[in-house]
Scaffold this active site. Sequence first.
Site, PDB file in Angstrom:
ATOM      1  N   VAL A  54      45.151  56.087   5.752  1.00 23.57           N
ATOM      2  CA  VAL A  54      46.015  55.563   6.809  1.00 23.57           C
ATOM      3  C   VAL A  54      46.705  54.279   6.360  1.00 23.57           C
ATOM      4  O   VAL A  54      47.901  54.094   6.587  1.00 23.57           O
ATOM      5  CB  VAL A  54      45.227  55.352   8.123  1.00 23.57           C
ATOM      6  CG1 VAL A  54      46.097  54.703   9.189  1.00 23.57           C
ATOM      7  CG2 VAL A  54      44.674  56.678   8.633  1.00 23.57           C
ATOM      8  N   CYS A  55      45.980  53.408   5.698  1.00 19.93           N
ATOM      9  CA  CYS A  55      46.584  52.149   5.227  1.00 19.93           C
ATOM     10  C   CYS A  55      47.675  52.411   4.194  1.00 19.93           C
ATOM     11  O   CYS A  55      48.724  51.770   4.219  1.00 19.93           O
ATOM     12  CB  CYS A  55      45.519  51.221   4.639  1.00 19.93           C
ATOM     13  SG  CYS A  55      44.357  50.609   5.878  1.00 19.93           S
ATOM     14  N   THR A  56      47.443  53.346   3.297  1.00 15.86           N
ATOM     15  CA  THR A  56      48.448  53.684   2.290  1.00 15.86           C
ATOM     16  C   THR A  56      49.710  54.202   2.963  1.00 15.86           C
ATOM     17  O   THR A  56      50.822  53.778   2.628  1.00 15.86           O
ATOM     18  CB  THR A  56      47.886  54.715   1.290  1.00 15.86           C
ATOM     19  OG1 THR A  56      46.751  54.136   0.628  1.00 15.86           O
ATOM     20  CG2 THR A  56      48.930  55.105   0.260  1.00 15.86           C
TER      21      THR A  56
END
Length: 154
Positions: free
Chosen positions: A43-45
């Site tokens: 999700v962060c990527t």
Amino acid sequence: MPLEVGSAAPRFALANQFGETVDSESLVGGSVVVFFPFAFSRVCTDELGQLRENLDLFDAAGVTLVAVSVDHKYTLRAFADANDISFDLLADFWPHGSVTRAFDAFDAVHGYAERVSYVLDGSGTVRAVVSSPHGQGRPISDYARALGSVEAAL
């Protein structure tokens, strides 16, 4: 609970992915401080990739975009290189999460940053908050709406 709109954001100084110190005093003209759990997570990527693809939105508003996690600066450098990230990724590694805690964005149960972003005006006042639950990225459209609040204050 995130900081309230209208409150003063805490001052900070953290190393970026190159080991250079970035302090809140240098973020003149407004900023968006994005807290994220971990580099290299799915999700962060995706979320930071969306920010990268929409840097013109932040540039047009005249604000500086920085992202903060509890990862080490070396991890953030590898992440920035792997994902072509040009904006500052700030390491709140040690003392673990001290700046993230000051911004009321630390998940003490899991030991990482919550998904909360602060839109700050040039004096460091919180003008808007963008957040999402764990496991969900913050939509770019939420940033676009929030940036109007800092543009109005400039």
